[in-house]
Structures are given as C-alpha cells and as structure tokens.
Design an enzyme around this catalytic site. Structure first.
Site, PDB file in Angstrom:
ATOM      1  N   SER A 475     -74.029   0.292 -84.416  1.00 33.97           N
ATOM      2  CA  SER A 475     -73.810   1.082 -85.980  1.00 33.97           C
ATOM      3  C   SER A 475     -72.678   1.532 -85.471  1.00 33.97           C
ATOM      4  O   SER A 475     -71.373   2.018 -86.503  1.00 33.97           O
ATOM      5  CB  SER A 475     -75.302   1.676 -86.711  1.00 33.97           C
ATOM      6  OG  SER A 475     -75.916   0.784 -87.137  1.00 33.97           O
ATOM      7  N   SER A 542     -81.286  -7.947 -84.095  1.00 31.24           N
ATOM      8  CA  SER A 542     -82.066  -8.969 -84.159  1.00 31.24           C
ATOM      9  C   SER A 542     -82.487  -9.839 -82.885  1.00 31.24           C
ATOM     10  O   SER A 542     -81.217 -10.305 -82.026  1.00 31.24           O
ATOM     11  CB  SER A 542     -80.720  -9.548 -84.982  1.00 31.24           C
ATOM     12  OG  SER A 542     -79.342  -9.270 -83.791  1.00 31.24           O
TER      13      SER A 542
END
Length: 635
Positions: A475, A542
């Site tokens: 992020s 993920s």
C-alpha cells in the site's frame, strides 16, 4: 509349421466371428473395503474358463505366497495387480477385465472400496450398465455401501445387484440375508424411483450362487449371478436419442478433404441428413460418413467416424455436430451435482478448468446450495465440498457450451473439474439444467467504448496488481506511485485490501474460500475501471496464484502488470505496523497469511520490488520507468 499357423488363424477367426454379434454388458463391482469384489471377479473369470494355464499356475503360486490355505486359490490376485494392492489386500486402482460366455460378452470394472479412492469408483461407474454392490454378510450395510449405491444411481445406473457375500461365514443364514436386504430396501426407496434391484446371497470364495444356484441356499429362489448377468435386458438407449457427435479433430490431410472426426455418442446419422454445428448453430448436410474401412451409409452411436459436410461451416474441436431437427441447448450457466474428488476442499469462487467431451473451458464454481448426506440422502447445509462429498451448486463458464442434461445423455451432460495450477482432477459433475438467468442477461453495448474513454484521458488502461505478505509495503508503494502518476496528469484509482473490506467485501472473512471471493470481486471491479480508461492500482495480499491468474485473464492482453513486493516474512513481521503478526502468533487471528495460511509467490511477475534495500519512493519510480518504457502512459 505353415499348417499350424493356418489352423491357429482359422481358430482365431472362428472365435471372433462367434463373439462378434453377442451383446455387450458393462458392469462394476463396488461396495466397502474387503467385501470380496476382486474375489468375485476372479471367480467369474475362473468359472468362465477365461484364465490360461500359465496364469492359473502363477495364480496358484501367488496364492501360496500370500498365505492362502490348502488347495484354495486367492481369486482376488487376478485383478489386484498393483503391488500395494497385494500387500494391503485392498483394491486401489480401477481394474477392467473382459470375459465372455456363450450368451454374452462382458467388461467388468473392479472398483476400490476404500473411502479414499471413491473417485476411482466413480470413474468405473461412469460407463457401466449394471452395478454389483457387494455387502459383507457379517457387517451389513455400511456408510461406504450407501455412498457407492448413491453414486451409481447418481451416474445413471438403474440396475443394481445387491450381492450379500461371505454367506459361508454366517452359516448361510436366511435370516441374516433377509435383514440385510430389508435394510437396503429401506435406504433404496430414496435413491431412484426407477431402480431395479436384484438381491443374491453368495460366497465368492466358495463359488456359491455365482454361476449356478447352490444347495447351500435352498431357501433362495432367484437367479445365480451369472444367470442374471447373461439375461438382464440392457438396451442401448443412445440409439434412439437425437444425434450427437462431439468433434475431436478437424481432419484435413490435403486441400481436397475436410472432415470432422469423433465418436457418435447418441443417435444415428445418414448421408443427406441435415445437421447443425453447436454452439454456432450453422447448418449443413452430411456428405460422407468416412471410416478406416470405407464409407458408410449410416453411422450409429458408439462408432468413431469422420463426417464431411456439403457446406464450409465454422466447426472446430470441442464443437458438437447434432441433428438439425433436435439440437442441443447452449448455455454458460448451470446447476450441477458435483462429487468432490480432491483432498483440498472446493473453494467457491475459484476458477477451475471444466472438461466436457472434447471441449475445455474455464468455470467459476459457486458456493454449494446444499450437500447430500449419503446415509439419509437428505439435504444438509454446506459452504464448501470436502473429499468424497456430494453437493448441488451452480457454475458460470467463460463461454457458452452445447449440452444435454446428464439424465438425458451421459456424454453431453457429464464433466470433470481440473485445478488450473496442478492439473489434478478435483471434481466430477453432472449437469441438471441451465440457469434461466443465463438466457435473460445480455451484454449492453455502449456508444462510448473503452478505447474512446482511454483516448480522452491520454493513457492506456492498466491494472498494477501489488501482491505480497502483510507488512511488505504494498500500500505504501502504491500510494507513492499514485502521487507520481497524478503529478503527470494521469487518471488513476487505488483499490486497497483494507479499504475495500469496509464496504464491498465487508461480509467476507479470511478463510481460503473468503479470500478467493475477495479477489474475484476486486478483479471484476478492476476490469470495469480499465473499461473506463483508468490506471488502477490494486493492493491486496492475494495469496493464491490461481486467483491472480484469474484476475490477469479478465484483463486485455498487456493490461495486467503483476508487481511482487518481495519482502521476507521476518522483515515484514519485524515491521508489524498493524500488530497483526503479534496477534497471529498469539493465536488471536486465524488463517493469517504466512503464519497458518499459505502465500504462493508469483512465478513470473512483470515487476519484482525489493523493499529491504529500496525505499517506497525508489520502488514507485522504478515502476514509473517500466510504464514509460512499455508506452503505457501515453496514447
């Protein structure tokens, strides 16, 4: 010598001619472990004089090695060919054997009884006409007995022999036999309304009621097993069904010949008949029916042929040539019954390969509507499917396929599911019907397409998919990159794992199934954003390669850029800015990636970022350089 050769050839020709026109019965033996399935088949082969002298000598020798007493023969050794099977005394693989009597030819599949190998049993049942369900007279009806009974009827078998074996070990007690059959009938009432059941008491080892009725069971008035197998009517329903032939190969040896090769799975076809190629629906006429031995005027179910058509129509491997008057249906969404065959559970929302006939497509398997309890045949709640569990669910395919419901046509309605990463077969499925919504939902064309919207923004749409462990810096790097892109006037949006879980994915947890669904939703949102011409930054752990591949497949060629933020777990755990690793180590957080849930690193990402030796700003700049080099920032 020549005379002997001629005599042998004459004998072989006479034998083949004798058996050529006999009917063929396919049957399986199934049931629980050590109920005598292999012994029964060995006995049938022995009594049918289908064992050569050298095989018999070898069998007698092997029987002594495994400790068979006296002059007895261990008939199970005839079909238990694997070393592991002989060592454990169980069947693991499916063993097929051919034998014949004066009345009929047979192909028998000896299927394993152990629960672990239920998937092998289902394979053997998929082509059988009759199932012989073995029951140990000492044990009665077991869970695996019920499971195999249900699977055989699920796969379309409607003739079932309940063979109560090892009657010699209960003194050929009529009462024991009657109690077992009564128990089975009570269970079978829920299996299928058209099920035909033939109970037979027997001892496979002693040969009682195998080829002829025995005085040991003078209270039994039914047929012996062989009498039943030789006389049970088995008509080929495929001959009266509408014509179907899946195309396995487009046969074009030269410019003057173009044919479509495959096996006719149902119906008959003649030269001059009108046909359709599905799913396109294009029509033509049969010009020739070609075989290795010459042209035919008519082809029937079971024959392998090459069809040539009067017209040049679009038809390729995986398509199905069908009767023009009675074509298949076509759909991309179905309800299906699934037998799960993998030790790893079904992950709803994950994409699997679906193989039906000669066609392979990608399928998303949704969460089961319900599972089926094999003991009671009642519906039970199910969020996933475990090994050997059976459930009803819906599937969405990436393209429409021609099909018939399984109950109408086994070949056109049966499929397997394959894991895209391992290529393991993980499930067996039977199509019930197409979902109504599949025909009610259509893609709405828009005048302002994705190319126009991207041109307006002066950029090429793309998805930068940041993947890595929690705390790796995904992020932070995505945020730094977005600022660089904004400074150059580019239109972007960031989908962050934490932020999305506050809204769109608020209902999801952190189980493997929830993680799969999490990525499925985000990938589809990212695809919509590329349609708007945006550069989309997706920052998610993920953890599974399969879902990242699914996301890649949704995007146009070259628009998916996988960014692997490669940070060792010890470094990520040392950072632990959110305190998540500490909670996971303390057992306060379950299914935490890297601790008690796996992370599968990318094998070939477009970009790999080392956050140990580079700052987030340096990483963002290296990604910017990549985008400029690939011409992604300008149109």
């Amino acid at each position: 010598m020549r005379l002997n050769d001629d005599l042998i050839a004459t004998d072989i020709a006479a034998y083949l001619e004798k058996h050529e026109h006999k009917s063929l019965l396919r049957f399986i033996t199934c049931g629980s472990v050590d109920d005598g399935k292999s012994t029964l088949i060995g006995r049938l082969l022995y009594d049918s004089k289908m064992i050569f002298e050298d095989q018999l000598a070898s069998l007698e020798s092997d029987s002594k090695k495994v400790g068979t007493q006296g002059e007895n023969i261990d008939f199970a050794l005839l079909v238990d060919g694997l070393a592991a099977e002989r060592e454990q005394g169980i069947t693991i693989d499916v063993a097929y054997r051919f034998f014949a009597t004066d009345k009929r030819k047979f192909i028998v599949a000896d299927t394993p009884g152990h629960e672990q190998y239920t998937r092998n049993m289902a394979t053997g049942a998929s082509t059988a006409d009759v199932a012989i369900l073995m029951v140990d007279a000492r044990k009665g009806i077991l869970t695996q007995t019920r499971r195999h009974s249900f699977i055989t009827t699920l796969l379309g078998i409607r003739k079932l022999v309940v063979a109560v074996n090892k009657m010699d070990l209960v003194g050929y007690s009529e009462q024991v036999y009657e109690d077992i059959i009564e128990d089975f009938y009570a269970f079978a009432d829920e299996l299928a309304t058209d099920l035909e059941i033939q109970p037979i008491p027997m001892s496979a080892l002693e040969g009682v009621n195998i080829t002829s009725r025995s005085n040991e069971t003078d209270w039994y008035e039914g047929p012996s097993l062989m009498e039943y197998l030789e006389t049970v009517p088995v008509g080929d329903k495929r001959l009266n069904a509408p014509f179907r032939m899946p195309v396995q190969w487009v046969n074009r040896p030269n410019l003057d010949f173009r044919g479509f090769s495959g096996q006719i799975t149902a119906g008959t076809i003649k030269t001059g008949d009108r046909v359709k190629s599905m799913p396109s629906g294009k029509q033509s006429t049969i010009d020739r029916i070609v075989t290795a031995t010459g042209d035919l005027e008519q082809g029937i179910a079971g024959q392998s042929v090459t069809l040539t058509l009067a017209d040049e129509i679009d038809c390729s491997r995986g398509d199905v040539i069908v009767s023009a008057d009675d074509p298949t249906e076509v759909s991309d969404q179905f309800q299906a019954r699934i037998l799960w065959m993998s030790e790893s559970p079904l992950l709803p929302g994950r994409r699997y390969l679906l193989k039906i006939g000669s066609k392979t497509v990608t399928a998303t398997v949704n969460a089961p509507k319900y599972g089926i309890d094999v003991n009671t045949l009642s519906d039970v709640p199910a969020k996933t499917l475990e090994l050997n569990q059976i459930g009803v669910t819906t599937l969405s395919l990436d393209q429409a396929i021609p099909y018939d419901p399984y109950d109408v046509n086994r070949e056109m309605g049966g499929f397997i599911l394959i894991d895209r990463m391992t290529n393991d077969t993980v499930g067996l499925g039977l199509i019930d019907f197409a979902l109504r919504r599949a025909s009610n939902i259509h893609w709405q064309a828009m005048d302002m397409d994705r190319a126009t919207l991207a041109e307006q923004k002066g950029q090429k749409p793309a998805v930068l998919w940041f993947t890595g462990l929690s705390g790796s810096g995904k992020s932070t790097i995505a945020n730094a990159l977005q600022k660089l892109l904004f400074a150059q006037g580019k239109h972007t949006f960031t989908l962050d794992g934490d932020n999305v879980r506050h809204g769109l994915n608020r209902d999801l947890g952190f189980t493997d199934a929830d993680r799969v669904e999490n990525i499925r939703r985000v990938a589809n949102v990212a695809r919509l954003m590329t349609d708007a011409g945006l550069i989309t930054l997706v920052s998610f752990i993920s953890p599974f390669r399969s879902e990242r591949q699914m996301a890649r497949n949704l995007m146009a060629e070259g628009e998916f850029i996988e960014v692997y933020v490669d940070t060792p777990i010890e470094v990520a755990e040392k950072r632990d800015v959110k305190g998540l690793y500490k909670k996971a180590r303390a057992g306060e957080i379950k299914n935490f990636t890297g601790i008690d849930s796996p992370y599968e690193p990318p094998k070939d990402p477009e970009i790999t970022i080392d956050t140990v030796n580079h700052t987030a700003e340096e990483a963002a700049q290296s990604i910017m350089d990549y985008l400029k080099e690939k011409g992604m920032l300008d149109i």
